[in-house]
Design a protein around this motif. Structure first.
Motif, PDB file in Angstrom:
ATOM      1  N   ILE A  51       6.449   7.014  -1.231  1.00  0.00           N
ATOM      2  CA  ILE A  51       5.335   7.288  -2.145  1.00  0.00           C
ATOM      3  C   ILE A  51       4.366   6.111  -2.153  1.00  0.00           C
ATOM      4  CG2 ILE A  51       4.696   7.667  -4.568  1.00  0.00           C
ATOM      5  CD1 ILE A  51       7.504   9.007  -4.902  1.00  0.00           C
ATOM      6  N   THR A  52       4.910   4.894  -2.174  1.00  0.00           N
ATOM      7  CA  THR A  52       4.066   3.700  -2.300  1.00  0.00           C
ATOM      8  C   THR A  52       3.662   3.099  -0.960  1.00  0.00           C
ATOM      9  OG1 THR A  52       6.076   2.346  -2.534  1.00  0.00           O
ATOM     10  CG2 THR A  52       5.003   3.082  -4.558  1.00  0.00           C
ATOM     11  N   GLY A  53       4.113   3.705   0.148  1.00  0.00           N
ATOM     12  CA  GLY A  53       3.724   3.208   1.463  1.00  0.00           C
ATOM     13  C   GLY A  53       4.306   1.851   1.795  1.00  0.00           C
ATOM     14  N   THR A  54       5.498   1.562   1.275  1.00  0.00           N
ATOM     15  CA  THR A  54       6.107   0.243   1.476  1.00  0.00           C
ATOM     16  C   THR A  54       7.363   0.305   2.352  1.00  0.00           C
ATOM     17  OG1 THR A  54       7.222   0.503  -0.668  1.00  0.00           O
ATOM     18  CG2 THR A  54       5.182  -0.788  -0.635  1.00  0.00           C
ATOM     19  N   LEU A  55       7.506   1.378   3.132  1.00  0.00           N
ATOM     20  CA  LEU A  55       8.644   1.480   4.042  1.00  0.00           C
ATOM     21  C   LEU A  55       8.406   0.655   5.299  1.00  0.00           C
ATOM     22  CD1 LEU A  55       9.432   5.297   3.896  1.00  0.00           C
ATOM     23  CD2 LEU A  55      10.996   3.476   3.247  1.00  0.00           C
ATOM     24  N   PRO A  56       9.479   0.095   5.879  1.00  0.00           N
ATOM     25  CA  PRO A  56       9.336  -0.526   7.202  1.00  0.00           C
ATOM     26  C   PRO A  56       9.083   0.560   8.240  1.00  0.00           C
ATOM     27  CG  PRO A  56      11.637  -0.437   6.554  1.00  0.00           C
ATOM     28  CD  PRO A  56      10.849   0.010   5.354  1.00  0.00           C
TER      29      PRO A  56
END
Length: 241
Positions: A51-56
């Motif tokens: 959701i927050t676009g903080t995945l590797p």
């Protein structure tokens, strides 16, 4: 008709050949406190990070809409500008900044100086320990104090949607009760919340609706109070049965 603040459709997330999330649907409506429960490795935190676009580096498929608009590909600071904030697992405070500076960082999208000062006073009133240590470096705080600070910092941005990832993890029972008291109070003020939490009982007691996630799939969802009394939920997540 319900006003969706967050709508996830057929979300799939893969790390290499590992499918961590396998096509889930999830909705959070305005003013709701929704909880996502499940065992370690179920895909809960991965979902929040998508959701927050903080995945590797990973492959994300499906649709994520916030406030009626797609948000895949947006940067975290753009989401905060749109009033979506997250308190990550592990708190993520700025350890080499003071408590006061951390709170000011939470308000970086705002320019109402009087309102910012009022909000800092508000959170110092709710968390007196933070006021006592206002000039102390955040990295020197206890885990519970860091969790208080992370929540207050996120709320300084006046979010329309607040994502909370395991806020009770590693905290003493008395601190867990305090954190959940604040979560309920924030929800009662109209902030929409999506809560990922391993303490399923406390989460469901606080929530309006709940989702159960197992091995990357949503296996159950519904009214939180009904889920508290569901034999499957009791046996698997509440230690009852």
């Amino acid at each position: 008709m319900a006003n969706n603040v967050l709508k996830i459709s057929d979300l799939k997330i893969a790390y290499g050949g590992i499918q961590a999330v396998k096509g889930i649907d999830l909705e959070v409506n305005e003013g709701e406190l929704i909880t996502l429960i499940g065992a370690n490795g179920a895909g809960k935190t991965t979902t929040l990070k998508a959701i927050t676009g903080t995945l590797p580096n990973c492959r994300v498929e499906g649709h994520i809409e916030y406030d009626g608009k797609p948000i895949k590909g947006l940067h975290s600071f753009e989401l905060v500008q749109r009033r979506l904030a997250m308190v990550p697992e592990g708190r993520g405070v700025f350890t080499r900044m003071s408590i006061q500076e951390n709170l000011l960082m939470g308000a970086f999208t705002r320019n109402d100086k009087v309102g910012i000062a009022d909000d800092i006073d508000k959170w110092f009133g709710i968390f007196p320990r933070l006021k006592e240590r206002a000039t102390q470096m955040a990295g020197t705080l206890s885990g519970g104090e860091q969790q208080m600070l992370a929540m207050a910092r996120a709320l300084m941005s006046h979010p329309k949607l607040l994502l909370l990832d395991e806020p009770s993890m590693g905290l003493a029972p008395i601190m867990v009760e305090r954190i959940f008291e604040v979560i309920r109070n924030v929800a009662s003020e109209g902030v929409t919340i999506l809560l990922v939490e391993q303490n399923a009982k406390l989460a469901l007691q606080a929530a309006d609706r709940g989702y159960v996630m197992e091995s990357g799939l949503v296996t159950m969802h519904g009214d939180a109070q009904q889920m508290l009394n569901d034999p499957k939920v009791k046996e698997a997540y509440l230690g009852e049965g």
